[in-house]
Design an enzyme around this catalytic site. Structure first.
Site, short mmCIF file in Angstrom:
data_model
loop_
_atom_site.label_atom_id
_atom_site.label_comp_id
_atom_site.label_asym_id
_atom_site.label_seq_id
_atom_site.Cartn_x
_atom_site.Cartn_y
_atom_site.Cartn_z
N ARG A 54 -6.51 2.51 -11.94
CA ARG A 54 -6.07 1.39 -11.10
C ARG A 54 -5.42 2.01 -9.55
NH1 ARG A 54 -2.89 -2.78 -15.18
NH2 ARG A 54 -4.70 -3.49 -16.26
N PRO B 131 5.68 0.00 -13.96
CA PRO B 131 5.32 1.40 -13.20
C PRO B 131 4.06 1.21 -12.23
CG PRO B 131 4.54 1.45 -15.53
CD PRO B 131 5.32 0.22 -15.24
N ASP C 220 7.35 -9.14 -6.22
CA ASP C 220 6.68 -8.13 -6.85
C ASP C 220 7.32 -6.71 -7.48
OD1 ASP C 220 6.66 -6.74 -4.83
OD2 ASP C 220 4.33 -6.76 -4.46
N GLY D 243 0.91 0.97 -10.22
CA GLY D 243 -0.49 0.60 -10.64
C GLY D 243 -0.65 -0.44 -11.66
#
Length: 208
Positions: free
Chosen positions: A137, A12, A85, A14
């Site tokens: 974050r 998810p 990523d 952050g």
């Protein structure tokens, strides 16, 4: 002959996907592919009004990620390993939550048409973290468009990720998924935690 490594790091908002991707790239000298986020002209509007801007937002992401998968395919054909990523699987996670039933039906058909013959990762790394950690974050990295994200949205997103990762594992049992809690395995501040992750990746790749 072993396949050229293609690792996708997922989880998810952050959770630390980009950070871990960069660390893996540095360790193995893999080509790095980053998710396109800031270039999406609809994203800030999406966070303000999900219902109104969800279809435009999801279609932009789908088209851009499709192009990136084509780029990955070219690298893999040249036997150049890749770590990304994100994986395009996330498009279905977000689209199912934000689109109407009719919109999602159209979207899913386009998704499967575009993905025909494009490469699948041969390893997934699934990062998880608590909602308070994700919120912290997100605040620290300071993307203005993300500051209005509600905790309930992140909580539901984490549940959706669990569901889709389980479904992915059942559909593609030959693709290993390394699941990590990014709070417990602090790969940024703890070199030993990072070394353990790298060892898991190396073991999985060498035993395929």
């Amino acid at each position: 002959m072993k396949p050229t490594p293609f690792i996708a790091v997922e989880g998810p908002i952050g959770v630390g996907k980009t950070t871990l991707t960069q660390l893996i790239s540095s360790q193995f000298h893999y080509h790095t592919l980053h998710e396109i986020v800031d270039e999406n002209p609809f994203l800030s509007k999406f966070y303000e009004n999900i219902e109104e801007w969800s279809f435009q937002t999801e279609m932009f992401f789908l088209c851009n990620r499709y192009k990136q998968l084509e780029d990955i395919q070219q690298l893999l054909q040249k036997q150049k390993p890749v770590v990304a990523d994100y994986h395009i699987l996330k498009n279905l996670i977000f689209a199912r939550r934000t689109l109407t039933a009719n919109q999602y039906d159209k979207y899913e058909r386009i998704y499967h048409i575009l993905l025909e013959s494009l490469p699948m990762p041969n390893m997934m790394i699934y990062l998880k973290a608590s909602v308070p950690t994700l919120l912290n974050r997100i605040e620290l990295r300071g993307r203005e468009m993300e500051q209005n994200i509600e905790p309930s949205y992140l909580e539901q997103l984490s549940i959706d990720y669990d569901h889709h990762m389980n479904a992915f594992q059942k559909k593609y049992p030959s693709i290993p998924i390394i699941e990590l809690n990014s709070e417990e395995a602090d790969f940024v501040r703890n070199p030993a935690a990072l070394a353990e992750i790298i060892e898991k990746i190396s073991y999985s790749m060498n035993n395929r």
